[in-house]
Write a protein that holds these residues in place. Structure first.
Motif, PDB file in Angstrom:
ATOM      1  N   GLY A 126      13.829 -10.965  27.240  1.00  0.00           N
ATOM      2  CA  GLY A 126      14.648 -11.172  26.417  1.00  0.00           C
ATOM      3  C   GLY A 126      15.372  -9.853  25.407  1.00  0.00           C
ATOM      4  O   GLY A 126      14.741  -8.922  25.697  1.00  0.00           O
ATOM      5  N   THR A 127      16.659 -10.125  25.038  1.00  0.00           N
ATOM      6  CA  THR A 127      17.112  -8.995  24.419  1.00  0.00           C
ATOM      7  C   THR A 127      16.901  -9.577  22.718  1.00  0.00           C
ATOM      8  O   THR A 127      17.309 -10.253  22.261  1.00  0.00           O
ATOM      9  CB  THR A 127      18.762  -8.953  24.528  1.00  0.00           C
ATOM     10  OG1 THR A 127      18.876  -8.681  25.818  1.00  0.00           O
ATOM     11  CG2 THR A 127      19.484  -8.040  23.840  1.00  0.00           C
ATOM     12  N   ALA A 128      16.303  -8.369  22.231  1.00  0.00           N
ATOM     13  CA  ALA A 128      15.753  -8.665  20.922  1.00  0.00           C
ATOM     14  C   ALA A 128      17.032  -7.967  19.903  1.00  0.00           C
ATOM     15  O   ALA A 128      17.649  -7.122  19.999  1.00  0.00           O
ATOM     16  CB  ALA A 128      14.500  -7.805  20.612  1.00  0.00           C
ATOM     17  N   LYS A 129      17.106  -8.666  18.783  1.00  0.00           N
ATOM     18  CA  LYS A 129      18.215  -8.486  17.804  1.00  0.00           C
ATOM     19  C   LYS A 129      17.628  -8.206  16.365  1.00  0.00           C
ATOM     20  O   LYS A 129      16.788  -9.484  16.143  1.00  0.00           O
ATOM     21  CB  LYS A 129      19.429  -9.171  17.733  1.00  0.00           C
ATOM     22  CG  LYS A 129      20.516  -8.744  16.908  1.00  0.00           C
ATOM     23  CD  LYS A 129      21.510  -9.759  17.135  1.00  0.00           C
ATOM     24  CE  LYS A 129      23.011  -9.203  16.247  1.00  0.00           C
ATOM     25  NZ  LYS A 129      23.985 -10.044  16.401  1.00  0.00           N
ATOM     26  N   PHE A 130      17.762  -7.418  15.469  1.00  0.00           N
ATOM     27  CA  PHE A 130      17.380  -7.472  14.016  1.00  0.00           C
ATOM     28  C   PHE A 130      17.986  -8.563  13.402  1.00  0.00           C
ATOM     29  O   PHE A 130      19.217  -8.497  13.371  1.00  0.00           O
ATOM     30  CB  PHE A 130      17.548  -6.091  13.368  1.00  0.00           C
ATOM     31  CG  PHE A 130      16.476  -4.959  13.778  1.00  0.00           C
ATOM     32  CD1 PHE A 130      15.136  -4.978  13.233  1.00  0.00           C
ATOM     33  CD2 PHE A 130      16.421  -4.242  15.031  1.00  0.00           C
ATOM     34  CE1 PHE A 130      14.264  -4.186  13.497  1.00  0.00           C
ATOM     35  CE2 PHE A 130      15.512  -3.344  15.344  1.00  0.00           C
ATOM     36  CZ  PHE A 130      14.421  -3.212  14.742  1.00  0.00           C
TER      37      PHE A 130
END
Length: 435
Positions: free
Chosen positions: A109-113
């Motif tokens: 998946g795509t990680a976001k802070f």
């Protein structure tokens, strides 16, 4: 919410080197939104070198025409591509399995802070005492009309059939290497570059010699051609440039790469970055002490290569494990272009030496008649030695079919107390696994 001591965003050479080192003593999570293993083994240096294996055999046979060989084997592109895929298709699954086998948790998946110590991946949140960004780079997109018709190196390295006419845009490693593969395999190839100085980090005389060899091999090299537009034609595609139009069945954009940072939400937590990558200090920390960046996503002038990414992963592992706290100190970094001949260098470059003639001198050597090169009929082989004022060799540049071997030997000679960094992938780079 799951808690980890270290969360690594990106499962390429940098992130994996770090994950393997931490796995036995820390709770580690690796997040990947594409292919586990990263660009190099899936769509970069390893994939290219699999194709190059057949290209190299044909080129060596061509050099020995009339010297014991009567013909050179032809490249069967579908068979060569199948050979490449026999390696690359197992990389993502095998890489992820290896990480899990050593105790690393993996997430797709795509990680976001969300915060400096908190990531969100597909609506799930993960807390990390340390978060490491190792997301690498992706191909730069040209901003010209019709750019959506262009393909990238990733596309070229997975072609079912080789098109008859291919244009490569760009004067860097990728264009020179893929143009060599395509031309040797039988395509009509054109390489264009927007100015008069391709491969600018290498000595101009060796680049000029390489271009002469490419031209002799049937590759059209057009310098000073600024891309302006791409359009479909009745017979394929046309690239319009400031130096004229070029017709093709496939046009590859290889005008550089850019950091994979757009989806990370760096602005939300105030991590300093720009179009060239993430800013780090000499401990690979961002401006947020608990957040680090390693590998090709880092903003630095050093070559963005697999051995450098792995070196940074190992260095950061030592930092996070409390084994060292000194600033990162890079060894000499060798670089290579697998063109019609291999162009490689290490140490003080000829370009640097020519700007500082008070401290360096350059010795040019045509070595094509030497036994080693005569044996394989590498008649155009050249070596440039950079020496300091006491005559010590401090840098080497080579244009030869054996350039990778020679540069790796100099990596040992010039190591200066460091463990040498070898060209990858080569026999010498395998030494790290033989322990």
């Amino acid at each position: 919410m799951a808690d980890y001591q270290t969360i690594i965003i990106g499962a390429g050479p940098a992130g994996n080197a770090l994950a393997y080192r931490l796995a036995s003593t820390q709770k580690v999570l690796v997040v990947e939104n594409d292919l586990f293993g990263g660009t190099c083994p899936n769509q970069g240096c390893d994939a290219k070198k699999m194709l190059y294996s057949g290209i190299e055999v044909r080129q060596q046979a061509q050099r020995l025409q009339g010297h014991g060989l009567a013909s050179a084997p032809k490249i069967n592109w579908p068979d060569l591509m199948a050979f490449k895929r026999s390696y690359t298709e197992q990389v993502p699954t095998a890489t992820e399995a290896e990480l899990r086998n050593v105790g690393v948790t993996t997430v797709h998946g795509t990680a976001k802070f969300v915060a400096a110590d908190l990531l969100e991946v597909d609506q799930h949140q993960y807390h990390g005492d340390h978060i490491v960004i190792a997301t690498g780079q992706r191909p730069h997109q040209l901003q010209i009309p019709g750019a959506e018709l262009l393909k990238t190196s990733r596309d070229f390295l997975d072609l079912d059939q080789l098109p008859a006419r291919i244009v490569f845009i760009g004067g860097g490693y990728i264009s020179f290497e893929l143009a060599n593969i395509a031309a040797t395999a039988g395509a009509q190839v054109t390489l264009i570059h927007h100015n008069q100085r391709p491969l600018k980090q290498f000595p101009q005389m060796l680049v000029a010699s390489l271009i002469q060899q490419m031209t002799a091999a049937g590759i059209q090299v057009q310098l000073g051609a600024e891309p302006q537009a791409v359009k479909k034609t009745a017979t394929g595609l046309q690239l319009q440039t400031s130096a004229g139009d070029f017709d093709a069945d496939l046009i590859i954009n290889a005008t550089g790469r850019q950091p994979n940072i757009d989806a990370l939400g760096l602005d939300q937590v105030g991590i300093n970055a720009d179009v060239h990558g993430i800013n780090v200090n000499d401990h690979l920390q961002t401006n947020l002490p608990e957040v680090y960046a390693i590998g090709d996503v880092v903003k630095r002038t050093l070559p963005k290569l697999t051995p450098v990414a792995s070196f940074e992963g190992d260095y950061l592992a030592d930092q996070l494990l409390g084994l060292r706290d000194d600033a990162i100190d890079y060894p000499l970094i060798p670089t290579i272009v697998f063109g019609t001949e291999k162009l490689a260098q290490i140490g003080v470059s000829v370009n640097e030496a020519q700007k500082d003639t008070r401290h360096f001198q350059v010795t040019e050597m045509d070595v094509g008649s030497w036994y080693t090169y005569n044996r394989i009929q590498d008649k155009n082989a050249k070596v440039l030695l950079v020496k300091d004022m006491v005559g010590q060799v401090v840098g080497v540049s080579v244009l030869s079919a054996l350039a990778d071997e020679l540069i790796n030997h100099f990596a040992d000679r010039l190591a200066q107390g460091h463990a040498p960094l070898y060209l990858y992938p080569t026999t010498a780079s395998d030494l790290a696994y033989l322990n």
